[in-house]
Design a protein around this motif. Structure first.
Motif, mmCIF file in Angstrom:
data_model
loop_
_atom_site.group_PDB
_atom_site.id
_atom_site.type_symbol
_atom_site.label_atom_id
_atom_site.label_comp_id
_atom_site.label_asym_id
_atom_site.label_seq_id
_atom_site.Cartn_x
_atom_site.Cartn_y
_atom_site.Cartn_z
ATOM 1 N N LEU A 41 39.376 45.597 36.824
ATOM 2 C CA LEU A 41 39.399 45.401 35.476
ATOM 3 C C LEU A 41 40.398 44.238 35.078
ATOM 4 O O LEU A 41 40.297 43.693 34.208
ATOM 5 C CB LEU A 41 40.060 46.699 34.665
ATOM 6 C CG LEU A 41 39.831 46.711 33.246
ATOM 7 C CD1 LEU A 41 38.486 46.478 32.365
ATOM 8 C CD2 LEU A 41 40.646 48.084 32.439
ATOM 9 N N TYR A 42 41.498 44.048 35.650
ATOM 10 C CA TYR A 42 42.453 43.140 35.470
ATOM 11 C C TYR A 42 41.699 41.777 35.377
ATOM 12 O O TYR A 42 42.048 41.125 35.085
ATOM 13 C CB TYR A 42 43.835 43.161 36.439
ATOM 14 C CG TYR A 42 44.464 44.338 36.235
ATOM 15 C CD1 TYR A 42 44.893 44.742 34.902
ATOM 16 C CD2 TYR A 42 45.084 44.951 37.379
ATOM 17 C CE1 TYR A 42 45.450 46.099 34.853
ATOM 18 C CE2 TYR A 42 46.041 46.051 37.111
ATOM 19 C CZ TYR A 42 46.202 46.426 35.864
ATOM 20 O OH TYR A 42 47.069 47.682 35.607
ATOM 21 N N GLU A 43 40.984 41.730 36.736
ATOM 22 C CA GLU A 43 40.364 40.307 36.736
ATOM 23 C C GLU A 43 39.422 40.301 35.666
ATOM 24 O O GLU A 43 39.414 39.003 35.143
ATOM 25 C CB GLU A 43 39.459 40.478 38.026
ATOM 26 C CG GLU A 43 40.290 40.435 39.329
ATOM 27 C CD GLU A 43 39.528 40.702 40.745
ATOM 28 O OE1 GLU A 43 38.426 40.433 40.629
ATOM 29 O OE2 GLU A 43 39.987 41.136 41.532
ATOM 30 N N GLU A 44 38.572 40.941 35.335
ATOM 31 C CA GLU A 44 37.639 40.974 33.931
ATOM 32 C C GLU A 44 38.459 40.663 32.780
ATOM 33 O O GLU A 44 38.002 39.859 32.204
ATOM 34 C CB GLU A 44 36.930 42.091 33.827
ATOM 35 C CG GLU A 44 35.732 41.977 32.991
ATOM 36 C CD GLU A 44 34.637 41.394 33.553
ATOM 37 O OE1 GLU A 44 33.706 40.787 32.690
ATOM 38 O OE2 GLU A 44 34.470 41.235 34.920
ATOM 39 N N LEU A 45 39.638 41.310 32.516
ATOM 40 C CA LEU A 45 40.404 41.302 31.271
ATOM 41 C C LEU A 45 40.725 39.649 31.243
ATOM 42 O O LEU A 45 40.691 38.953 30.305
ATOM 43 C CB LEU A 45 41.761 41.997 31.441
ATOM 44 C CG LEU A 45 41.248 43.568 31.205
ATOM 45 C CD1 LEU A 45 42.266 44.438 30.913
ATOM 46 C CD2 LEU A 45 40.353 43.686 29.523
ATOM 47 N N ASN A 46 41.524 39.067 32.397
ATOM 48 C CA ASN A 46 41.802 37.942 32.484
ATOM 49 C C ASN A 46 40.655 36.812 32.179
ATOM 50 O O ASN A 46 40.962 36.120 31.476
ATOM 51 C CB ASN A 46 42.573 37.508 33.878
ATOM 52 C CG ASN A 46 43.676 38.257 33.975
ATOM 53 O OD1 ASN A 46 44.441 38.590 32.946
ATOM 54 N ND2 ASN A 46 44.100 38.442 35.213
ATOM 55 N N GLU A 47 39.447 37.078 32.649
ATOM 56 C CA GLU A 47 38.444 36.152 32.741
ATOM 57 C C GLU A 47 37.903 36.382 31.220
ATOM 58 O O GLU A 47 37.443 35.035 30.744
ATOM 59 C CB GLU A 47 37.095 36.428 33.551
ATOM 60 C CG GLU A 47 37.656 36.103 35.000
ATOM 61 C CD GLU A 47 36.230 36.640 35.863
ATOM 62 O OE1 GLU A 47 35.133 36.466 35.143
ATOM 63 O OE2 GLU A 47 36.617 36.634 37.026
ATOM 64 N N ILE A 66 45.618 46.813 26.121
ATOM 65 C CA ILE A 66 44.881 45.868 26.090
ATOM 66 C C ILE A 66 44.715 45.380 24.614
ATOM 67 O O ILE A 66 44.406 45.943 23.774
ATOM 68 C CB ILE A 66 43.346 46.206 26.784
ATOM 69 C CG1 ILE A 66 43.652 46.637 27.954
ATOM 70 C CG2 ILE A 66 42.514 44.767 26.934
ATOM 71 C CD1 ILE A 66 42.039 47.289 28.288
ATOM 72 N N THR A 67 45.117 44.046 24.507
ATOM 73 C CA THR A 67 44.967 43.114 23.196
ATOM 74 C C THR A 67 43.978 42.171 23.268
ATOM 75 O O THR A 67 43.905 41.151 24.131
ATOM 76 C CB THR A 67 46.191 42.675 22.688
ATOM 77 O OG1 THR A 67 47.154 43.886 22.641
ATOM 78 C CG2 THR A 67 46.063 42.165 21.221
ATOM 79 N N LYS A 68 43.065 42.119 22.032
ATOM 80 C CA LYS A 68 42.041 40.959 22.101
ATOM 81 C C LYS A 68 42.847 39.746 21.400
ATOM 82 O O LYS A 68 43.238 39.802 20.449
ATOM 83 C CB LYS A 68 40.744 41.293 21.129
ATOM 84 C CG LYS A 68 39.889 40.137 21.235
ATOM 85 C CD LYS A 68 38.578 40.708 20.714
ATOM 86 C CE LYS A 68 37.583 39.596 20.776
ATOM 87 N NZ LYS A 68 36.321 40.077 20.505
ATOM 88 N N SER A 69 43.000 38.647 22.278
ATOM 89 C CA SER A 69 43.582 37.564 21.861
ATOM 90 C C SER A 69 42.527 36.474 21.093
ATOM 91 O O SER A 69 41.369 36.802 21.107
ATOM 92 C CB SER A 69 44.156 36.611 23.074
ATOM 93 O OG SER A 69 43.202 36.154 24.004
ATOM 94 N N GLY A 70 43.414 35.781 20.181
ATOM 95 C CA GLY A 70 42.415 34.817 19.445
ATOM 96 C C GLY A 70 42.140 33.537 20.242
ATOM 97 O O GLY A 70 41.698 32.699 19.611
ATOM 98 N N GLU A 71 42.643 33.275 21.640
ATOM 99 C CA GLU A 71 42.210 32.333 22.331
ATOM 100 C C GLU A 71 40.823 31.923 22.591
ATOM 101 O O GLU A 71 40.252 32.927 23.174
ATOM 102 C CB GLU A 71 43.186 32.046 23.312
ATOM 103 C CG GLU A 71 44.595 32.087 22.777
ATOM 104 C CD GLU A 71 45.708 32.122 23.955
ATOM 105 O OE1 GLU A 71 45.164 31.876 25.149
ATOM 106 O OE2 GLU A 71 46.777 32.106 23.818
#
Length: 71
Positions: A41-47, A66-71
C-alpha cells in the motif's frame, strides 16, 4: 474517518483502503488500522501522491493516517 481492516486477509485491506481513498478530497484524511504493516500500500500511496504516517499500536496492529495532498 477510520477504516478498521483488522481480521481481513490480503489483498482485502488494500482494496478497501484504495476504494475509500477515491472518495477523499484534497486535504482530507482517512485513518486505517491493519493487522500488518501495509508495504504494498505504501508504494501505491507514494505513486498516487498521498501523504502517510504509520504508528505501531500496542496490540501489534498498525494505524496509518493517509492524507490526500494537493500536488
Amino acid at each position: 474517518m477510520i477504516l478498521d481492516n483488522r481480521g481481513l486477509e490480503p489483498p482485502q485491506p488494500m482494496m478497501r483502503t484504495l476504494t475509500k481513498l477515491g472518495n477523499l478530497h484534497v486535504g482530507e484524511t482517512i485513518t486505517i488500522i491493519n493487522d500488518r504493516r501495509p508495504m504494498f500500500l505504501y508504494e501505491e500511496l507514494n505513486e498516487l501522491g498521498y501523504l502517510h504516517n504509520t504508528d505501531a499500536l500496542e496490540d501489534g496492529s498498525f494505524k496509518i493516517t493517509i492524507t490526500k495532498s494537493g500536488e
